[in-house]
Design an enzyme around this catalytic site. Structure first.
Site, PDB file in Angstrom:
ATOM      1  N   HIS A 307       0.847  -1.194   0.000  1.00  0.00           N
ATOM      2  CA  HIS A 307       0.000   0.000   0.000  1.00  0.00           C
ATOM      3  C   HIS A 307       0.878   1.237   0.000  1.00  0.00           C
ATOM      4  CE1 HIS A 307      -3.135   2.846   1.129  1.00  0.00           C
ATOM      5  NE2 HIS A 307      -3.966   1.942   0.669  1.00  0.00           N
ATOM      6  N   ASP A 364      -7.861  -5.639   0.213  1.00  0.00           N
ATOM      7  CA  ASP A 364      -8.322  -6.480  -0.897  1.00  0.00           C
ATOM      8  C   ASP A 364      -7.855  -7.923  -0.816  1.00  0.00           C
ATOM      9  OD1 ASP A 364      -9.837  -4.607  -2.236  1.00  0.00           O
ATOM     10  OD2 ASP A 364      -8.092  -3.741  -3.221  1.00  0.00           O
TER      11      ASP A 364
HETATM   12  N1  ACO Z   1       4.088  -7.700  -4.596  1.00  0.00           N
HETATM   13  C1  ACO Z   1       5.427  -7.690  -4.781  1.00  0.00           C
HETATM   14  N2  ACO Z   1       6.212  -6.604  -4.687  1.00  0.00           N
HETATM   15  C2  ACO Z   1       5.579  -5.438  -4.396  1.00  0.00           C
HETATM   16  C3  ACO Z   1       4.200  -5.353  -4.176  1.00  0.00           C
HETATM   17  C4  ACO Z   1       3.427  -6.544  -4.293  1.00  0.00           C
HETATM   18  N3  ACO Z   1       2.098  -6.546  -4.111  1.00  0.00           N
HETATM   19  N4  ACO Z   1       3.856  -4.069  -3.906  1.00  0.00           N
HETATM   20  C5  ACO Z   1       4.997  -3.375  -3.934  1.00  0.00           C
HETATM   21  N5  ACO Z   1       6.051  -4.201  -4.225  1.00  0.00           N
HETATM   22  C6  ACO Z   1       7.468  -3.817  -4.306  1.00  0.00           C
HETATM   23  C7  ACO Z   1       7.776  -3.076  -5.593  1.00  0.00           C
HETATM   24  O1  ACO Z   1       8.163  -3.968  -6.625  1.00  0.00           O
HETATM   25  C8  ACO Z   1       8.889  -2.159  -5.153  1.00  0.00           C
HETATM   26  O2  ACO Z   1      10.064  -2.920  -5.063  1.00  0.00           O
HETATM   27  P1  ACO Z   1      11.506  -2.266  -5.417  1.00  0.00           P
HETATM   28  O3  ACO Z   1      11.704  -1.194  -4.374  1.00  0.00           O
HETATM   29  O4  ACO Z   1      12.471  -3.385  -5.365  1.00  0.00           O
HETATM   30  O5  ACO Z   1      11.348  -1.697  -6.811  1.00  0.00           O
HETATM   31  C9  ACO Z   1       8.490  -1.770  -3.717  1.00  0.00           C
HETATM   32  O6  ACO Z   1       7.707  -2.876  -3.245  1.00  0.00           O
HETATM   33  C10 ACO Z   1       7.673  -0.483  -3.627  1.00  0.00           C
HETATM   34  O7  ACO Z   1       6.550  -0.626  -4.473  1.00  0.00           O
HETATM   35  P2  ACO Z   1       5.900   0.549  -5.308  1.00  0.00           P
HETATM   36  O8  ACO Z   1       5.176  -0.042  -6.489  1.00  0.00           O
HETATM   37  O9  ACO Z   1       6.942   1.587  -5.585  1.00  0.00           O
HETATM   38  O10 ACO Z   1       4.884   1.128  -4.245  1.00  0.00           O
HETATM   39  P3  ACO Z   1       3.648   2.086  -4.550  1.00  0.00           P
HETATM   40  O11 ACO Z   1       3.357   2.797  -3.303  1.00  0.00           O
HETATM   41  O12 ACO Z   1       3.896   2.877  -5.785  1.00  0.00           O
HETATM   42  O13 ACO Z   1       2.472   1.041  -4.898  1.00  0.00           O
HETATM   43  C11 ACO Z   1       0.666  -0.465  -4.689  1.00  0.00           C
HETATM   44  C12 ACO Z   1       1.482   0.661  -4.022  1.00  0.00           C
HETATM   45  C13 ACO Z   1       0.225  -0.020  -6.080  1.00  0.00           C
HETATM   46  C14 ACO Z   1      -0.568  -0.745  -3.851  1.00  0.00           C
HETATM   47  C15 ACO Z   1       1.554  -1.739  -4.772  1.00  0.00           C
HETATM   48  O14 ACO Z   1       1.919  -2.161  -3.480  1.00  0.00           O
HETATM   49  C16 ACO Z   1       0.868  -2.883  -5.529  1.00  0.00           C
HETATM   50  O15 ACO Z   1       0.949  -2.946  -6.761  1.00  0.00           O
HETATM   51  N6  ACO Z   1       0.169  -3.806  -4.794  1.00  0.00           N
HETATM   52  C17 ACO Z   1      -0.565  -4.875  -5.456  1.00  0.00           C
HETATM   53  C18 ACO Z   1      -1.909  -4.371  -5.917  1.00  0.00           C
HETATM   54  C19 ACO Z   1      -2.860  -4.108  -4.781  1.00  0.00           C
HETATM   55  O16 ACO Z   1      -3.053  -4.942  -3.909  1.00  0.00           O
HETATM   56  N7  ACO Z   1      -3.520  -2.955  -4.836  1.00  0.00           N
HETATM   57  C20 ACO Z   1      -4.533  -2.568  -3.857  1.00  0.00           C
HETATM   58  C21 ACO Z   1      -4.072  -1.404  -3.066  1.00  0.00           C
HETATM   59  S1  ACO Z   1      -5.226  -1.048  -1.793  1.00  0.00           S
HETATM   60  C22 ACO Z   1      -6.526  -0.339  -2.580  1.00  0.00           C
HETATM   61  O17 ACO Z   1      -6.424   0.309  -3.582  1.00  0.00           O
HETATM   62  C23 ACO Z   1      -7.792  -0.577  -1.989  1.00  0.00           C
END
Ligand code: ACO
Length: 429
Positions: A307, A364
């Site tokens: 998140h 979720d």
């Molecule tokens: N699985 C694996 N790795 C992940 C995940 C995940 N679900 N989420 C983040 N990471 C990793 C990224 O690859 C990144 O790694 P790095 O630093 O080596 O490049 C690091 O964690 C930071 O991730 P970002 O994508 O930069 O974080 P951001 O804050 O931009 O994204 C998000 C947040 C979009 C929710 C992300 O965690 C994600 O894609 N999660 C999966 C989708 C999801 O569950 N979305 C629902 C969110 S809650 C809602 O909207 C109700």
């Protein structure tokens, strides 16, 4: 005691003091509004990782400590003690309703649940297998054309649009459920309980009769409360930015539904359940799947994890997990999938990759299991999220409209293209 912050920016040897905006709790802000005018510089913050786009008194999140409050009330208290329409009133009007106020909202919403015949034809024009989020977004935007008396920025129009959105979104989403199973649409009844009426329209036979299981009704009410607002998330920011152009509330909420449909936002509930099914179908162990997620070359994410704001357990996810055992036991939902999800969570939470990045389950991760046990097909999960988020979108649109500081949302950019070129005619290219 308030922190004493003194922020100065020195550009070309000239120091300027930047104004601090105080929060009642949480992060104070540094105002950058006059930076361009004063220095010729713009701020760069892709994804708005560190940008406060407005002041808001609706919802507070402390992402480090897993705290979520609506108008100051803990999400855990509201989820366990309140009802969805009560929470909608709280978000929109700022206070918990009295009995009279709640009854009045209940009655007004119930009175407006029927939809214009044109909306039914509109829903019927889409292919039966159309994704319901696409149809929902179109239908919500179309409401402005069927109910023009509720369109505008006047207080009465906004008040009417608030009730119409809460009422008609429920009917449209329950109709989308009926259409997904090929059932004829039935008429809403007046005076019922909001969630029960939603369930009745969604699931009853053609005579409209159904026994609503109180466990299902209560669980759905709770899930709607958990989704009701989440401050400046992607869809809510979309609603605000569209509304900032003075587009009507239906256009703004419709755009918010588009934003919510993405798998990185609300679409993650659908994606998480698909992920569980894919793991089962692939024959992989959860350990093997986690290894794939960690291998960036695979491009897989653990859906329902991570998140932007929570760097600890999402308190909404904790409530869902806590009630899931009970609800699934009563509804006979897939305990096999729930057990697999819990194993997946345990493995991820003890893995260095997830620990280092502070990735925890979000709301979720477990909700799809509950929706599925209630009888909703997977594509209906995100529309259910939209129904829950409706009060939040409405509250933010209203707050944005009432704020004299609101300006049209219009970010800047760092231009990286060609500087200037001479035009080359077609025959010379
Ligand atoms: N699985 C694996 N790795 C992940 C995940 C995940 N679900 N989420 C983040 N990471 C990793 C990224 O690859 C990144 O790694 P790095 O630093 O080596 O490049 C690091 O964690 C930071 O991730 P970002 O994508 O930069 O974080 P951001 O804050 O931009 O994204 C998000 C947040 C979009 C929710 C992300 O965690 C994600 O894609 N999660 C999966 C989708 C999801 O569950 N979305 C629902 C969110 S809650 C809602 O909207 C109700």
């Amino acid at each position: 005691m308030a922190k004493v912050v003194d922020v100065r920016l020195t550009v070309d040897g000239k120091a300027r003091e930047l104004a601090i905006e105080r929060a009642t709790v949480g992060n104070d802000g540094v105002s950058m509004a006059t930076l361009l005018r004063d220095t010729g510089l713009v701020t760069v913050d892709p994804g708005f990782m560190n940008t406060a786009s407005c002041e808001s008194s609706i919802t507070y999140i402390d992402g480090d400590n897993g705290i979520l409050r609506y108008r100051g009330y803990a999400i855990e208290d509201l989820a366990m003690k309140s009802t969805f329409l009560e929470v909608a009133y709280l978000l929109i009007h700022g206070e918990l309703p009295t009995e009279d106020q709640l009854e009045s909202l209940n009655n007004r919403v119930a009175r407006h649940m029927h939809v214009h015949e044109g909306i039914k034809s509109f829903l019927g024009a889409f292919p039966r297998d159309a994704h319901p989020m696409a149809v929902l977004s179109g239908a919500i935007s179309a409401l402005s054309t069927f109910y023009p008396e509720s369109v505008g920025r006047g207080a009465e129009q906004i008040e009417l649009a608030t009730v119409l959105l809460l009422a008609k979104a429920a009917t449209v989403i329950s109709y989308l459920q009926r259409r997904s199973t090929g059932e004829e649409l039935i008429e809403p009844r007046q005076g019922g309980h909001y969630v029960d009426e939603f369930m009745r329209i969604a699931f009853s036979n053609e005579t409209g009769e159904i026994d609503i299981d109180p466990t299902v009704s209560r669980a759905l009410d709770l899930l709607l409360i958990l989704h009701a607002d989440h401050e400046q998330n992607c869809s809510t920011s979309t609603v605000r930015i569209v509304g900032s152009s003075h587009a009507n509330i239906y256009a703004a909420v419709s755009a918010g539904i588009g934003a919510l449909s993405g798998p990185l936002h609300g679409g993650a509930n659908e994606a998480a359940l698909k992920m569980f099914d894919d793991i089962k179908a692939s024959g992989d162990t959860v350990e093997q799947f986690v290894a794939k997620v960690k291998d960036k070359a695979e491009g897989a994410r653990l859906m329902g994890f991570g998140h932007r704001v929570y760097k600890s357990y999402d308190p909404r996810g904790a409530v869902v997990k806590a009630v899931a055992d009970d609800v699934l036991a009563k509804l006979g939902g897939s305990n096999e999938t729930f057990d697999m999800a819990k194993r997946l969570e345990a493995i991820a939470l003890s893995d260095e990759y997830f620990i280092e990045r502070k990735l925890y389950p979000n709301v979720d991760f477990y909700t799809g299991l509950l929706y599925s046990a209630m009888g909703f097909p997977t594509p209906m999960f995100t529309p259910l999220f939209a129904l829950g988020r409706m009060p939040g979108w409405i509250a933010h649109y209203r707050e944005m409209l009432a704020d004299p500081r609101t300006k049209i949302g219009r970010p800047r950019q760092i231009y990286t293209g060609e500087v200037e070129r001479s035009y080359v005619s077609l025959d010379a290219r």
